[in-house]
Design an enzyme around this catalytic site. Structure first.
Site, PDB file in Angstrom:
ATOM      1  CB  SER A  66      -0.937  -0.096   1.343  1.00 49.53           C
ATOM      2  OG  SER A  66      -1.852  -0.839   0.926  1.00 49.53           O
ATOM      3  CB  ALA A  67       4.457   2.087   0.553  1.00 47.14           C
TER       4      ALA A  67
END
Length: 363
Positions: A66-67
């Site tokens: 998700s970064a």
């Protein structure tokens, strides 16, 4: 362990050495920039997590999960900065099908700020999360879980597809391609941060080790989380599959720590979007209990603001995005810090926090 570290920041090297020693397997990398100068760029451990160890290299990339969303939402904001998309116009202006089920008034800003209530893609077939079209069609049909604008939530499973479709509808190009040509290539990062890894770069991809951590086990027992992530193909070693690596998902990019830190340094310095758009990106959209995760969060436009649940150092002005298992990219405009940490052993939340503590202790 390899790389370089300013002697003044030896505590970061020590913390990273400890982090590598604590990992169940695999390796990782950390990079820190202070006031525009690289003070640490370190990597170590193994890029494999099964079979014979293979040393992590300077150009090893690993999934940052998700970064990636921070890079993807920046792409959308860059299009808005160029006048190709309007933040305060309805999403349906560029994606007409999105107007279904009472979503005709939801603006791009509301969507990016996590205020659209679109946390579930109920009509999407099970196991299709890496397939853009069925996800996009399902989200277009989905009714908001609550009246848009009334409650904030981290749209963990739907946000990548929403970002991808906004970019496709605006440019007629895949998000990964637009990110590569419009953001990463000007920064000379196109080989160090990829959304959709080409065949030629597959040998540089680190193998992922995903142990059943307490945080993951807690999520696995949450009915809301299970509903949100029903579309993830959990069977088999999905995180090491070509399906994942080459999907081009806006929530599954591959990067070095150096690329994450450099991206945030450029973003905070106004080298990607204008100062005005950067100010909008960093503006708090909500600070409350998340409607999906039940965690107390502070959300900007698609990125998190520093909080106890999403820690990014001591300054409230810090912003960034965490990824599954401990990866993190962030910027702190007060301290002049840009930071990236990546790992292929997904039990690194505490390790990342100690790396940040060590960095700030050196300032």
């Amino acid at each position: 362990m390899s790389g370089r570290c300013d002697p003044r920041f030896a505590a970061v090297r020590d913390a990273f050495e400890q982090a590598l020693a604590e990992q169940e397997s695999g390796g990782g990398a950390v990079s820190a920039i202070v006031d525009g100068r690289v003070v640490a760029d370190l990597w170590g451990g193994s890029r494999t997590t099964s079979g014979a160890p293979a040393p992590w290299r300077a150009d090893t990339i690993t999934c940052i999960h998700s970064a990636t969303k921070a890079v993807s939402v920046t792409c959308v904001l860059l299009l808005a900065d160029r006048g190709l998309l309007a933040l305060d116009r309805p999403v349906a202006d560029v994606w007409p099908e999105f107007a279904a089920a009472g979503k005709q008034a939801i603006t791009v800003r509301t969507l990016l700020g996590g205020l659209a209530g679109l946390v579930y893609p109920d009509a999407a077939p099970a196991g299709c999360w890496f397939e853009h079209e069925p996800m996009a069609q399902a989200i277009a049909q989905q009714a908001p879980e609550w009246p848009p604008g009334t409650q904030g939530a981290y749209h963990s499973s739907t946000f990548p597809c929403l970002l991808e479709e906004l970019v496709r509808r605006t440019t007629s190009r895949p998000l990964g391609e637009v990110v590569g040509t419009e953001i990463l290539r000007p920064l000379a990062l196109e080989l160090e941060l990829e959304i959709g890894v080409p065949d030629a770069d597959l040998p540089r991809v680190a193998e992922v080790h995903a142990p059943p951590t307490p945080a993951m086990q807690a999520l696995a027992g949450d009915p809301k989380y299970l509903r949100a992530w029903r579309q993830m193909p959990f069977e088999g070693d999905v995180l090491n599959s070509r399906t994942c690596i080459q999907s081009g998902s806006a929530g599954a990019g591959y990067a070095t720590a150096r690329a994450l830190a450099s991206f945030y340094g450029a973003l905070a310095d106004g080298r990607i979007v204008s100062d005005g758009m950067l100010a909008q990106l960093r503006e708090q959209q909500w600070a409350d209990v998340c409607g999906l995760t039940d965690r107390q969060l502070r959300m900007a436009l698609g990125l998190f603001l520093n909080s106890e649940e999403m820690p990014m150092g001591p300054n409230p002005e810090a912003f960034g995005h965490h990824g599954l298992g401990g990866s993190l990219g962030m910027a702190d405009p007060v301290a002049g810090v840009a930071f990236g940490y990546v790992t292929n052993s997904l039990d690194g939340e505490e390790r990342c926090g100690r790396l940040l503590d060590a960095l700030y202790a050196c300032l």
